[in-house]
Design a protein around this motif. Structure first.
Motif, PDB file in Angstrom:
ATOM      1  N   PRO A  80      -0.008 -15.476 -14.440  1.00 58.60           N
ATOM      2  CA  PRO A  80      -0.786 -15.100 -14.815  1.00 58.60           C
ATOM      3  C   PRO A  80      -1.159 -14.259 -13.557  1.00 58.60           C
ATOM      4  CG  PRO A  80      -0.837 -15.962 -16.696  1.00 58.60           C
ATOM      5  CD  PRO A  80      -0.370 -17.417 -15.511  1.00 58.60           C
ATOM      6  N   VAL A  81      -2.096 -14.596 -12.630  1.00 55.22           N
ATOM      7  CA  VAL A  81      -2.619 -14.251 -11.583  1.00 55.22           C
ATOM      8  C   VAL A  81      -1.583 -13.686 -10.353  1.00 55.22           C
ATOM      9  CG1 VAL A  81      -3.845 -14.797  -9.726  1.00 55.22           C
ATOM     10  CG2 VAL A  81      -4.976 -15.079 -12.263  1.00 55.22           C
ATOM     11  N   LEU A  82      -0.772 -14.510 -10.125  1.00 54.20           N
ATOM     12  CA  LEU A  82       0.488 -14.305  -9.539  1.00 54.20           C
ATOM     13  C   LEU A  82       1.507 -13.033  -9.386  1.00 54.20           C
ATOM     14  CD1 LEU A  82       2.109 -17.840  -8.328  1.00 54.20           C
ATOM     15  CD2 LEU A  82       0.528 -16.121  -6.614  1.00 54.20           C
ATOM     16  N   TYR A  83       1.242 -13.196 -11.388  1.00 56.52           N
ATOM     17  CA  TYR A  83       2.487 -11.793 -11.622  1.00 56.52           C
ATOM     18  C   TYR A  83       1.426 -10.704 -11.981  1.00 56.52           C
ATOM     19  CZ  TYR A  83       4.352  -9.379 -16.038  1.00 56.52           C
ATOM     20  OH  TYR A  83       4.877  -8.056 -16.032  1.00 56.52           O
ATOM     21  N   GLY A  84      -0.016 -10.757 -11.702  1.00 59.45           N
ATOM     22  CA  GLY A  84      -0.729  -9.679 -11.151  1.00 59.45           C
ATOM     23  C   GLY A  84      -0.542  -8.802 -10.014  1.00 59.45           C
ATOM     24  N   GLY A  85      -0.862 -10.174  -9.043  1.00 57.28           N
ATOM     25  CA  GLY A  85      -0.990  -9.475  -7.954  1.00 57.28           C
ATOM     26  C   GLY A  85       0.430  -8.984  -7.256  1.00 57.28           C
ATOM     27  N   GLY A  86       2.057  -9.630  -7.535  1.00 54.64           N
ATOM     28  CA  GLY A  86       2.664  -9.085  -8.101  1.00 54.64           C
ATOM     29  C   GLY A  86       3.315  -7.260  -8.140  1.00 54.64           C
ATOM     30  N   ILE A  87       2.712  -7.348  -9.384  1.00 53.35           N
ATOM     31  CA  ILE A  87       2.588  -6.450  -9.977  1.00 53.35           C
ATOM     32  C   ILE A  87       1.514  -5.029  -9.062  1.00 53.35           C
ATOM     33  CG2 ILE A  87       2.052  -4.137 -11.970  1.00 53.35           C
ATOM     34  CD1 ILE A  87       2.609  -6.533 -13.698  1.00 53.35           C
ATOM     35  N   GLU A  88       0.968  -5.946  -8.532  1.00 46.53           N
ATOM     36  CA  GLU A  88      -0.171  -4.525  -7.595  1.00 46.53           C
ATOM     37  C   GLU A  88       0.579  -4.248  -6.766  1.00 46.53           C
ATOM     38  OE1 GLU A  88      -2.673  -2.800  -7.994  1.00 46.53           O
ATOM     39  OE2 GLU A  88      -3.075  -4.004 -10.336  1.00 46.53           O
ATOM     40  N   LEU A  89       1.290  -5.029  -5.643  1.00 44.31           N
ATOM     41  CA  LEU A  89       2.909  -4.749  -4.974  1.00 44.31           C
ATOM     42  C   LEU A  89       3.477  -4.201  -4.841  1.00 44.31           C
ATOM     43  CD1 LEU A  89       2.673  -8.880  -3.138  1.00 44.31           C
ATOM     44  CD2 LEU A  89       1.820  -6.737  -2.477  1.00 44.31           C
ATOM     45  N   MET A  90       4.094  -4.152  -6.139  1.00 46.86           N
ATOM     46  CA  MET A  90       5.066  -3.178  -6.822  1.00 46.86           C
ATOM     47  C   MET A  90       4.679  -1.843  -6.963  1.00 46.86           C
ATOM     48  SD  MET A  90       7.499  -5.644  -8.948  1.00 46.86           S
ATOM     49  CE  MET A  90       6.667  -6.611 -10.823  1.00 46.86           C
ATOM     50  N   GLN A  91       3.648  -1.554  -7.194  1.00 47.27           N
ATOM     51  CA  GLN A  91       2.055  -0.295  -7.035  1.00 47.27           C
ATOM     52  C   GLN A  91       2.593   0.450  -6.339  1.00 47.27           C
ATOM     53  OE1 GLN A  91      -0.670  -1.145  -9.798  1.00 47.27           O
ATOM     54  NE2 GLN A  91       0.320  -0.967 -11.817  1.00 47.27           N
ATOM     55  N   LYS A  92       2.725  -0.811  -5.034  1.00 48.98           N
ATOM     56  CA  LYS A  92       2.459  -0.286  -3.538  1.00 48.98           C
ATOM     57  C   LYS A  92       3.331   0.423  -2.793  1.00 48.98           C
ATOM     58  CE  LYS A  92      -0.489  -0.915   0.573  1.00 48.98           C
ATOM     59  NZ  LYS A  92      -1.205  -1.756   1.455  1.00 48.98           N
ATOM     60  N   TYR A  93       4.638  -0.597  -3.062  1.00 49.80           N
ATOM     61  CA  TYR A  93       5.593  -0.481  -2.395  1.00 49.80           C
ATOM     62  C   TYR A  93       6.595  -0.168  -3.244  1.00 49.80           C
ATOM     63  CZ  TYR A  93       3.249  -2.947   1.012  1.00 49.80           C
ATOM     64  OH  TYR A  93       2.488  -3.605   1.750  1.00 49.80           O
ATOM     65  N   PHE A  94       6.599   1.001  -4.291  1.00 50.40           N
ATOM     66  CA  PHE A  94       7.977   0.470  -5.121  1.00 50.40           C
ATOM     67  C   PHE A  94       7.695   1.488  -6.422  1.00 50.40           C
ATOM     68  CE2 PHE A  94       9.141  -3.980  -4.299  1.00 50.40           C
ATOM     69  CZ  PHE A  94       9.914  -3.633  -3.356  1.00 50.40           C
ATOM     70  N   PHE A  95       6.608   1.843  -6.959  1.00 51.87           N
ATOM     71  CA  PHE A  95       6.768   3.186  -7.675  1.00 51.87           C
ATOM     72  C   PHE A  95       4.890   3.786  -7.258  1.00 51.87           C
ATOM     73  CE2 PHE A  95       7.459  -1.437  -9.373  1.00 51.87           C
ATOM     74  CZ  PHE A  95       8.544  -0.967 -11.028  1.00 51.87           C
ATOM     75  N   VAL A  96       6.186   4.550  -6.725  1.00 49.35           N
ATOM     76  CA  VAL A  96       5.464   6.055  -6.166  1.00 49.35           C
ATOM     77  C   VAL A  96       4.249   7.053  -6.609  1.00 49.35           C
ATOM     78  CG1 VAL A  96       7.202   6.841  -4.003  1.00 49.35           C
ATOM     79  CG2 VAL A  96       7.344   7.593  -5.793  1.00 49.35           C
ATOM     80  N   SER A  97       4.331   6.865  -8.187  1.00 45.43           N
ATOM     81  CA  SER A  97       4.034   7.262  -9.545  1.00 45.43           C
ATOM     82  C   SER A  97       2.153   6.578  -9.907  1.00 45.43           C
ATOM     83  CB  SER A  97       4.559   7.454 -10.550  1.00 45.43           C
ATOM     84  OG  SER A  97       5.128   6.263 -11.263  1.00 45.43           O
ATOM     85  N   ARG A  98       2.226   5.073  -9.457  1.00 46.65           N
ATOM     86  CA  ARG A  98       1.487   4.209  -9.161  1.00 46.65           C
ATOM     87  C   ARG A  98       0.568   3.961  -7.812  1.00 46.65           C
ATOM     88  NH1 ARG A  98       0.486   3.670 -14.627  1.00 46.65           N
ATOM     89  NH2 ARG A  98      -1.510   2.325 -13.721  1.00 46.65           N
ATOM     90  N   SER A  99      -0.181   3.171  -8.145  1.00 50.90           N
ATOM     91  CA  SER A  99      -0.927   3.074  -6.516  1.00 50.90           C
ATOM     92  C   SER A  99      -1.602   1.458  -6.771  1.00 50.90           C
ATOM     93  CB  SER A  99      -2.672   4.223  -6.763  1.00 50.90           C
ATOM     94  OG  SER A  99      -3.264   4.033  -7.711  1.00 50.90           O
ATOM     95  N   ALA A 100      -1.835   1.182  -5.653  1.00 51.40           N
ATOM     96  CA  ALA A 100      -1.851  -0.754  -5.961  1.00 51.40           C
ATOM     97  C   ALA A 100      -3.923  -0.698  -5.510  1.00 51.40           C
ATOM     98  CB  ALA A 100      -1.770  -1.393  -4.885  1.00 51.40           C
ATOM     99  N   GLU A 101      -4.693  -2.201  -6.302  1.00 51.98           N
ATOM    100  CA  GLU A 101      -5.811  -1.417  -5.961  1.00 51.98           C
ATOM    101  C   GLU A 101      -6.126  -3.047  -5.870  1.00 51.98           C
ATOM    102  OE1 GLU A 101      -8.507   0.455  -8.404  1.00 51.98           O
ATOM    103  OE2 GLU A 101      -7.151   2.896  -8.131  1.00 51.98           O
ATOM    104  N   TRP A 102      -7.342  -3.836  -5.186  1.00 57.26           N
ATOM    105  CA  TRP A 102      -7.925  -4.636  -5.028  1.00 57.26           C
ATOM    106  C   TRP A 102      -8.773  -4.830  -6.666  1.00 57.26           C
ATOM    107  CZ3 TRP A 102      -6.546  -8.838  -2.608  1.00 57.26           C
ATOM    108  CH2 TRP A 102      -5.973  -8.840  -1.329  1.00 57.26           C
ATOM    109  N   GLY A 103      -9.452  -3.862  -6.977  1.00 59.12           N
ATOM    110  CA  GLY A 103     -10.168  -4.574  -7.804  1.00 59.12           C
ATOM    111  C   GLY A 103      -9.090  -4.260  -9.518  1.00 59.12           C
TER     112      GLY A 103
END
Length: 135
Positions: A80-103
């Motif tokens: 699950p932790v790796l999945y969460g990190g992967g989602i944040e990376l996808m939000q940063k690089y693939f989904f322009v309507s979303r943003s990635a945050e460390w928080g």
């Protein structure tokens, strides 16, 4: 195979719902919450608490109450932790309507960590109480 699918259904459904909520729904379509509290972090925490709890409990049941500890922690916490990190990376690089945050990822990690602790303690207590029942 049927047993494996039975215990994978709920975790995979949870993964799909988290993916939809965090990647496919535009942040402008999210309901507004009162200012002053990081509601989005609470949501991340809750989603990953649920994902880890479901994964840990289902893996526990799959192993008939005796899971190998390292594999149990791997599937219930690290995946699950790796999945969460992967989602944040996808939000940063693939989904322009979303943003990635460390928080957000930290909230994911904390939710998974608390779920792991709560599930392990509660299942150990349950197993202990079942062993010590006297008639």
């Amino acid at each position: 195979m049927k047993t494996l699918l039975r215990y994978l259904f709920l975790p995979l459904l949870t993964v799909l719902l988290i993916f939809i909520a965090t990647c496919l729904i535009s942040s402008s379509r999210m309901p507004g919450m009162p200012e002053g509290f990081p509601w989005d972090k609470l949501v991340h925490f809750g989603m990953f608490f649920a994902l880890s709890a479901v994964s840990l409990i289902d893996y526990y049941r799959l192993c008939k109450g005796n899971p190998p500890t390292l594999r149990w922690i791997f599937w219930g916490f690290f995946i699950p932790v790796l999945y969460g990190g992967g989602i944040e990376l996808m939000q940063k690089y693939f989904f322009v309507s979303r943003s990635a945050e460390w928080g957000d990822w930290i909230a994911d990690i904390l939710g998974s960590l608390l779920a792991t602790v709560v599930v392990i303690i509660s299942l150990k207590k349950r197993r202990y109480s079942e062993k010590n029942i006297s008639l």
